[in-house]
Design a protein around this motif. Structure first.
Motif, PDB file in Angstrom:
ATOM      1  N   GLU A 172     -17.266 -78.045 -40.241  1.00  0.00           N
ATOM      2  CA  GLU A 172     -16.712 -79.280 -39.681  1.00  0.00           C
ATOM      3  C   GLU A 172     -16.780 -79.252 -38.170  1.00  0.00           C
ATOM      4  O   GLU A 172     -16.580 -78.209 -37.544  1.00  0.00           O
ATOM      5  CB  GLU A 172     -15.263 -79.443 -40.144  1.00  0.00           C
ATOM      6  N   ASP A 173     -17.086 -80.397 -37.594  1.00  0.00           N
ATOM      7  CA  ASP A 173     -17.047 -80.569 -36.144  1.00  0.00           C
ATOM      8  C   ASP A 173     -16.108 -81.731 -35.841  1.00  0.00           C
ATOM      9  O   ASP A 173     -16.459 -82.905 -36.019  1.00  0.00           O
ATOM     10  CB  ASP A 173     -18.450 -80.858 -35.596  1.00  0.00           C
ATOM     11  N   LEU A 174     -14.914 -81.387 -35.397  1.00  0.00           N
ATOM     12  CA  LEU A 174     -13.896 -82.415 -35.146  1.00  0.00           C
ATOM     13  C   LEU A 174     -14.284 -83.337 -34.006  1.00  0.00           C
ATOM     14  O   LEU A 174     -13.912 -84.523 -33.993  1.00  0.00           O
ATOM     15  CB  LEU A 174     -12.547 -81.750 -34.843  1.00  0.00           C
ATOM     16  N   ASP A 175     -15.039 -82.841 -33.036  1.00  0.00           N
ATOM     17  CA  ASP A 175     -15.420 -83.660 -31.886  1.00  0.00           C
ATOM     18  C   ASP A 175     -16.336 -84.808 -32.291  1.00  0.00           C
ATOM     19  O   ASP A 175     -16.299 -85.887 -31.672  1.00  0.00           O
ATOM     20  CB  ASP A 175     -16.129 -82.801 -30.825  1.00  0.00           C
ATOM     21  N   TYR A 176     -17.170 -84.601 -33.288  1.00  0.00           N
ATOM     22  CA  TYR A 176     -18.123 -85.633 -33.708  1.00  0.00           C
ATOM     23  C   TYR A 176     -17.814 -86.176 -35.101  1.00  0.00           C
ATOM     24  O   TYR A 176     -18.602 -86.948 -35.656  1.00  0.00           O
ATOM     25  CB  TYR A 176     -19.546 -85.068 -33.691  1.00  0.00           C
ATOM     26  N   SER A 177     -16.677 -85.776 -35.657  1.00  0.00           N
ATOM     27  CA  SER A 177     -16.221 -86.264 -36.961  1.00  0.00           C
ATOM     28  C   SER A 177     -17.260 -86.046 -38.064  1.00  0.00           C
ATOM     29  O   SER A 177     -17.496 -86.909 -38.911  1.00  0.00           O
ATOM     30  CB  SER A 177     -15.863 -87.766 -36.878  1.00  0.00           C
ATOM     31  N   THR A 178     -17.873 -84.886 -38.051  1.00  0.00           N
ATOM     32  CA  THR A 178     -18.824 -84.540 -39.107  1.00  0.00           C
ATOM     33  C   THR A 178     -18.258 -83.399 -39.941  1.00  0.00           C
ATOM     34  O   THR A 178     -17.580 -82.515 -39.413  1.00  0.00           O
ATOM     35  CB  THR A 178     -20.191 -84.118 -38.525  1.00  0.00           C
ATOM     36  N   LYS A 179     -18.551 -83.423 -41.226  1.00  0.00           N
ATOM     37  CA  LYS A 179     -18.011 -82.412 -42.123  1.00  0.00           C
ATOM     38  C   LYS A 179     -18.871 -82.321 -43.375  1.00  0.00           C
ATOM     39  O   LYS A 179     -19.403 -83.329 -43.855  1.00  0.00           O
ATOM     40  CB  LYS A 179     -16.574 -82.765 -42.510  1.00  0.00           C
ATOM     41  N   ALA A 180     -19.026 -81.120 -43.894  1.00  0.00           N
ATOM     42  CA  ALA A 180     -19.736 -80.919 -45.158  1.00  0.00           C
ATOM     43  C   ALA A 180     -19.046 -79.803 -45.925  1.00  0.00           C
ATOM     44  O   ALA A 180     -18.529 -78.846 -45.345  1.00  0.00           O
ATOM     45  CB  ALA A 180     -21.203 -80.566 -44.904  1.00  0.00           C
ATOM     46  N   GLN A 181     -19.056 -79.950 -47.248  1.00  0.00           N
ATOM     47  CA  GLN A 181     -18.380 -78.968 -48.098  1.00  0.00           C
ATOM     48  C   GLN A 181     -19.163 -78.807 -49.394  1.00  0.00           C
ATOM     49  O   GLN A 181     -19.633 -79.783 -49.961  1.00  0.00           O
ATOM     50  CB  GLN A 181     -16.949 -79.428 -48.384  1.00  0.00           C
ATOM     51  N   GLU A 182     -19.294 -77.563 -49.831  1.00  0.00           N
ATOM     52  CA  GLU A 182     -19.943 -77.284 -51.112  1.00  0.00           C
ATOM     53  C   GLU A 182     -19.170 -76.209 -51.847  1.00  0.00           C
ATOM     54  O   GLU A 182     -18.579 -75.324 -51.229  1.00  0.00           O
ATOM     55  CB  GLU A 182     -21.394 -76.837 -50.912  1.00  0.00           C
ATOM     56  N   SER A 183     -19.231 -76.278 -53.175  1.00  0.00           N
ATOM     57  CA  SER A 183     -18.596 -75.286 -54.031  1.00  0.00           C
ATOM     58  C   SER A 183     -19.682 -74.507 -54.761  1.00  0.00           C
ATOM     59  O   SER A 183     -20.646 -75.092 -55.271  1.00  0.00           O
ATOM     60  CB  SER A 183     -17.662 -75.965 -55.035  1.00  0.00           C
ATOM     61  N   VAL A 184     -19.537 -73.186 -54.794  1.00  0.00           N
ATOM     62  CA  VAL A 184     -20.518 -72.306 -55.425  1.00  0.00           C
ATOM     63  C   VAL A 184     -19.801 -71.427 -56.451  1.00  0.00           C
ATOM     64  O   VAL A 184     -18.716 -70.895 -56.176  1.00  0.00           O
ATOM     65  CB  VAL A 184     -21.216 -71.415 -54.377  1.00  0.00           C
ATOM     66  N   ASP A 185     -20.393 -71.293 -57.617  1.00  0.00           N
ATOM     67  CA  ASP A 185     -19.805 -70.439 -58.652  1.00  0.00           C
ATOM     68  C   ASP A 185     -19.867 -68.971 -58.240  1.00  0.00           C
ATOM     69  O   ASP A 185     -20.820 -68.517 -57.610  1.00  0.00           O
ATOM     70  CB  ASP A 185     -20.560 -70.616 -59.979  1.00  0.00           C
ATOM     71  N   CYS A 186     -18.843 -68.234 -58.594  1.00  0.00           N
ATOM     72  CA  CYS A 186     -18.817 -66.795 -58.350  1.00  0.00           C
ATOM     73  C   CYS A 186     -17.924 -66.132 -59.392  1.00  0.00           C
ATOM     74  O   CYS A 186     -17.193 -66.805 -60.123  1.00  0.00           O
ATOM     75  CB  CYS A 186     -18.326 -66.481 -56.939  1.00  0.00           C
ATOM     76  N   GLU A 187     -17.972 -64.824 -59.434  1.00  0.00           N
ATOM     77  CA  GLU A 187     -17.102 -64.051 -60.304  1.00  0.00           C
ATOM     78  C   GLU A 187     -15.937 -63.543 -59.466  1.00  0.00           C
ATOM     79  O   GLU A 187     -16.093 -62.678 -58.605  1.00  0.00           O
ATOM     80  CB  GLU A 187     -17.875 -62.879 -60.911  1.00  0.00           C
ATOM     81  N   ASN A 188     -14.764 -64.125 -59.706  1.00  0.00           N
ATOM     82  CA  ASN A 188     -13.587 -63.782 -58.906  1.00  0.00           C
ATOM     83  C   ASN A 188     -12.344 -64.080 -59.743  1.00  0.00           C
ATOM     84  O   ASN A 188     -12.128 -65.221 -60.147  1.00  0.00           O
ATOM     85  CB  ASN A 188     -13.582 -64.604 -57.617  1.00  0.00           C
ATOM     86  N   ASN A 189     -11.543 -63.079 -59.992  1.00  0.00           N
ATOM     87  CA  ASN A 189     -10.373 -63.250 -60.855  1.00  0.00           C
ATOM     88  C   ASN A 189      -9.096 -63.547 -60.082  1.00  0.00           C
ATOM     89  O   ASN A 189      -8.007 -63.582 -60.672  1.00  0.00           O
ATOM     90  CB  ASN A 189     -10.171 -61.992 -61.709  1.00  0.00           C
ATOM     91  N   GLU A 190      -9.201 -63.746 -58.762  1.00  0.00           N
ATOM     92  CA  GLU A 190      -8.014 -64.036 -57.958  1.00  0.00           C
ATOM     93  C   GLU A 190      -7.590 -65.488 -58.157  1.00  0.00           C
ATOM     94  O   GLU A 190      -8.353 -66.420 -57.900  1.00  0.00           O
ATOM     95  CB  GLU A 190      -8.293 -63.768 -56.474  1.00  0.00           C
TER      96      GLU A 190
END
Length: 377
Positions: free
Chosen positions: A299-317
């Motif tokens: 994210e860049d708050l100064d230019y109001s840009t943002k991107a988000q992705e979710s990736v599968d993983c092995e994690n029991n937390e």
């Protein structure tokens, strides 16, 4: 009048390798030149920058029977050979006018040359320590660590790869203070005595270029100030970075309880897609570890840009945890993992993460440590 005959296809690739040594910003003018040598029936070229000397053997004609030792401008000589693929060049060398003429089937080029008397010689070969290393193993060790080398004028000892050679194996380490990479190859064993040296980044990159297609052993000879890498077709001698390397083992964390295992290419692709939306100066990427998933955010708050992705993983937390990481650093760490499945070990927002292969190769171990960035929330 002396003559040298060679195939352009033999000479030009060697000159291009030599150009990686000759920087064009030398304080000594003669170091902008390559040294062309024919002695004892062997043709070779040499280049140097005052810290590193590289001598490469070139296949010449059996008709070459005169000793030659001269210096010619490297870039002009290389440009003269460009476009002459497949041709045979006969160099006619006039020692009185200091001109050499390169004749080929439908033309010629002419270049001035200097005597080699002013060309600086490498330091004396006083290297009592010696070890033979398989080229691909040395290439792998350098390739997996050199990306983390620092560029720090105040701490020059960090501007190279540190080598430890012991009876248990070879350890290569590089760090810029924000990340650290350690690679261990237990198939390369030294004597009972431990040998250590610090190889600067430029000669380490040069060694990588020289070893790319080699499938044989290379000889390393070194002392406290110099290392020599030698094969049947080249000899490279370079000054080492003198000084004591920090005790890297003390900063490598252990005993972490939280782990995430994921597909290497999935995370690299996601990081590549989201990074243009982040802040270009901080490169902050937020990694949130959750139950069987990793969420990556830029994210860049100064230019109001943002991107988000979710990736599968092995994690029991089951308790989510966010960690701020520099995007380019974590990408490089994951990219260099020699395995398709990557494991990240973590403990908290203010603790370093450990990046490693999910399954280490037999006879070797690779780990990368990266310090986190501070999060505002």
């Amino acid at each position: 009048m002396k003559k040298l005959i060679f195939q352009v296809d033999n000479m030009l690739p060697r000159v291009q390798l030599l150009s990686k040594v000759i920087t064009g910003k030398n304080t000594i003018a003669i170091l902008d030149y390559l040294r062309l040598i024919h002695e004892k029936g062997k043709l070779s070229i040499m280049g140097a920058d005052g810290e590193t000397w590289l001598k490469i053997h070139v296949e010449g004609s059996e008709e070459n029977n005169q000793d030659v030792d001269l210096c010619v401008d490297m870039r002009k000589f290389m440009q003269s050979l460009m476009g002459l693929s497949g041709k045979v060049v006969t160099l006619e060398i006039d020692c009185d006018s200091h001109l050499m003429q390169g004749k080929y089937d439908n033309g010629y080029f002419s270049l001035p040359f200097n005597d080699s008397g002013e060309y600086p010689a490498p330091p004396a070969d006083d290297t009592p320590k010696k070890i033979d290393i398989y080229a691909k193993n040395l290439l792998r060790a350098i390739g997996l660590t050199e990306f983390a080398v620092a560029n720090d004028e105040l701490r020059p000892i960090m501007n190279g790869i540190h080598f430890d050679l012991t009876s248990e194996g070879m350890v290569c380490v590089a760090s810029d203070g924000h990340r650290l990479v350690k690679y261990t190859d237990s198939t390369i064993k030294g004597d009972n005595e431990t040998f250590s040296f610090n190889l600067a980044k430029k000669p380490s990159s040069l060694i990588s270029s020289l070893l790319q297609k080699m499938d044989e052993y290379v000889t390393l000879k070194f002392n406290d100030n110099t290392v020599i890498v030698e094969t049947n077709w080249f000899r490279m001698q370079t000054r080492l970075i003198v000084g004591r390397y920090p005790n890297f083992n003390t900063v490598i964390p252990s005993g972490y309880s939280k782990k995430a295992v994921f597909a290497k290419n999935d995370v690299l692709s996601a990081l590549k897609r989201i990074s243009p939306f982040g802040n270009f100066s901080t490169e902050l990427t937020i990694v949130e570890f959750g139950l069987n998933k990793m969420e990556l955010t830029s994210e860049d708050l100064d230019y109001s840009t943002k991107a988000q992705e979710s990736v599968d993983c092995e994690n029991n937390e089951t308790t989510p945890m966010k960690i701020g990481l520099k995007g380019s650093f974590i990408s490089q760490s994951i990219q260099n993992v020699p395995c398709d499945k990557v494991m990240i070990e973590y403990e908290g927002q203010d603790k370093a993460i450990i990046v490693s292969p999910y399954t280490q190769d037999e006879g070797s171990e690779y780990i990368s440590i990266q310090m986190p960035m501070r999060l505002n929330d």
